[in-house]
Design an enzyme around this catalytic site. Sequence first.
Site, mmCIF file in Angstrom:
data_model
loop_
_atom_site.group_PDB
_atom_site.id
_atom_site.type_symbol
_atom_site.label_atom_id
_atom_site.label_comp_id
_atom_site.label_asym_id
_atom_site.label_seq_id
_atom_site.Cartn_x
_atom_site.Cartn_y
_atom_site.Cartn_z
ATOM 1 C CE LYS A 28 -1.989 -2.177 -5.009
ATOM 2 N NZ LYS A 28 -3.322 -2.704 -5.198
ATOM 3 N N GLY A 69 -5.049 -3.771 0.713
ATOM 4 C CA GLY A 69 -6.186 -4.263 1.485
ATOM 5 C C GLY A 69 -7.514 -3.995 0.804
ATOM 6 C CG LEU A 93 -9.659 -7.655 -16.398
ATOM 7 C CD1 LEU A 93 -8.531 -8.485 -15.806
ATOM 8 C CD2 LEU A 93 -9.704 -7.843 -17.908
ATOM 9 C CE LYS A 106 -5.796 -2.079 -8.930
ATOM 10 N NZ LYS A 106 -5.426 -3.380 -9.567
ATOM 11 C CB VAL A 142 -3.785 -15.037 5.021
ATOM 12 C CG1 VAL A 142 -4.793 -15.815 5.864
ATOM 13 C CG2 VAL A 142 -3.579 -13.637 5.571
ATOM 14 N NE ARG A 202 1.484 -9.190 2.742
ATOM 15 C CZ ARG A 202 0.410 -9.851 2.344
ATOM 16 N NH1 ARG A 202 0.313 -11.148 2.560
ATOM 17 N NH2 ARG A 202 -0.562 -9.254 1.695
HETATM 18 P P1 ADP Z 1 -5.136 -4.585 -2.946
HETATM 19 O O1 ADP Z 1 -3.654 -4.397 -2.848
HETATM 20 O O2 ADP Z 1 -5.873 -3.440 -2.347
HETATM 21 O O3 ADP Z 1 -5.581 -5.924 -2.469
HETATM 22 P P2 ADP Z 1 -5.302 -5.457 -5.770
HETATM 23 O O4 ADP Z 1 -4.714 -4.719 -6.884
HETATM 24 O O5 ADP Z 1 -4.608 -6.708 -5.335
HETATM 25 O O6 ADP Z 1 -5.494 -4.462 -4.512
HETATM 26 O O7 ADP Z 1 -6.801 -5.801 -6.111
HETATM 27 C C1 ADP Z 1 -7.655 -6.398 -5.164
HETATM 28 C C2 ADP Z 1 -8.896 -6.937 -5.835
HETATM 29 O O8 ADP Z 1 -9.573 -5.887 -6.570
HETATM 30 C C3 ADP Z 1 -8.646 -8.020 -6.873
HETATM 31 O O9 ADP Z 1 -8.520 -9.313 -6.301
HETATM 32 C C4 ADP Z 1 -9.900 -7.875 -7.719
HETATM 33 O O10 ADP Z 1 -11.006 -8.451 -7.025
HETATM 34 C C5 ADP Z 1 -10.146 -6.368 -7.774
HETATM 35 N N1 ADP Z 1 -9.468 -5.749 -8.948
HETATM 36 C C6 ADP Z 1 -8.256 -5.145 -8.974
HETATM 37 N N2 ADP Z 1 -7.948 -4.724 -10.227
HETATM 38 C C7 ADP Z 1 -8.981 -5.054 -11.026
HETATM 39 C C8 ADP Z 1 -9.273 -4.904 -12.442
HETATM 40 N N3 ADP Z 1 -8.424 -4.337 -13.296
HETATM 41 N N4 ADP Z 1 -10.471 -5.392 -12.917
HETATM 42 C C9 ADP Z 1 -11.341 -5.996 -12.058
HETATM 43 N N5 ADP Z 1 -11.137 -6.155 -10.737
HETATM 44 C C10 ADP Z 1 -9.972 -5.701 -10.200
#
Ligand code: ADP
Length: 443
Positions: free
Chosen positions: A112, A160, A199, A154, A290, A287
């Site tokens: 990431k 997931g 956010l 993160k 869903v 990819r």
């Molecule tokens: P994953 O790969 O685990 O799905 P993502 O980075 O796509 O992780 O984030 C998954 C979800 O987490 C997002 O759809 C959102 O709901 C929440 N999220 C991720 N980053 C942020 C952020 N900077 N602020 C608020 N919510 C976040």
Amino acid sequence: MLIANRGEIALRVLRACKELGIQTVVVHSTADADAMHVRLADESVCIGPPPSRDSYLNIHQIVAACEITGADAVHPGYGFLSENAKFADILAAHNITFIGPSGDHIRIMGDKIEAKRTAKRLGIPVVPGSDGAVTDQKEARRIAAEIGYPVIIKASAGGGGRGMKVALTEADLEIALQTASTEAGAAFGDDAVYIEKYLEKPRHIEVQVFGDGFGRGVHFGERDCSLQRRHQKVWEEAPSPALNAEERARIGGICAKAIADLGYSGAGTIEFLYENGEFYFIEMNTRLQVEHPVTEAITGIDLVHEQIRVASGGGLSVKQEDIKFNGHAIECRINAEDPRTFTPSPGTITHFHTPGGLGIRVDSGVYSGYKIPPYYDSLIGKLIVHGRNRVECMMRLRRALDEFVVDGIKTTLPLFRDLVGNADIANGDYDIHWLEKYLAKEE
Ligand code: ADP
């Protein structure tokens, strides 16, 4: 073509192959010997016992199955090996076509921190935050103060919806950083974490992109996947009720150009959080998703056909100007779960009846008498509804949900029956926290 997956997505890919006249091989675990995709494929190979790591994730067995059957391409579906760069590399080394991007592109987007850096370089707007991994508390405090609280920690290797911790104030930061890093190390074998602005009321909006393999990129519009529980999508729609045509064209254009500049090949999804008219990149999935059928519904284009065309060197069947958006589509993920607690509910489906009629699509591999094995994801089907506009789509969805019968196990259908009658949902007025708040109120 060998299909290295199971359930509804294996069937979805199989259908595309049949239409294109491609012979199919499916692989399956001993728990899936009775599955629909096994019954419908031209050939099937049992590759191991029920646990995924011994079957659907067993690269050696899958490559051996290709060699035994003479399959010269593999479609990985989603999940399992679909974002495994090593798998893509190994197939390439065996002269087997992986229906997806190169191992290198999977690798960049799978990390990431690297993905965010790449997105920024390609002109994609990102969430303000640290430039790379953050290891010491002092640096974390400095970055968090600069971007402002709340912040989210993160995992670079996360996925997931796992490996994320929010710090509301500086007092929470130390422990959030520590737990996120420890959990990431345990879950993903990589303890690198980074910080970004949290956010508070965003929507999750993602853009479907394709690279044609010849250096060109196109976008197929966006999907709104804001209705989530524990960061897992529950209901997805296209187009997003929150965007206007100008915003759609702007973000789509940025994504298509980035894909072209990256030299990307195949299907991808660029995910954003959207708040106050601004887009913030969070990750890219390399990819098929869903929720791809909502995009197929409003564009009329079969995205699996396009994946196969691109992988075979035939390019896309459409140019950007040929991709038109028509009406509105909503997908409900039908899971074998308790509709309130979401605990898995495997068992035998005693009766299964799907809705039909204009604008209704059901993608599912289950049937009356099917026994859901307890080893895998609880998704048993997807209901996708299309209408000329969102109102017609919602009316049709309500009717389709009434017709849908799944007996013998618990499913998430009752949740969707509640949601279609809710005023916020009817108005398209929801953010990524809406569903969790709604579920907490109902308890
Ligand atoms: P994953 O790969 O685990 O799905 P993502 O980075 O796509 O992780 O984030 C998954 C979800 O987490 C997002 O759809 C959102 O709901 C929440 N999220 C991720 N980053 C942020 C952020 N900077 N602020 C608020 N919510 C976040």
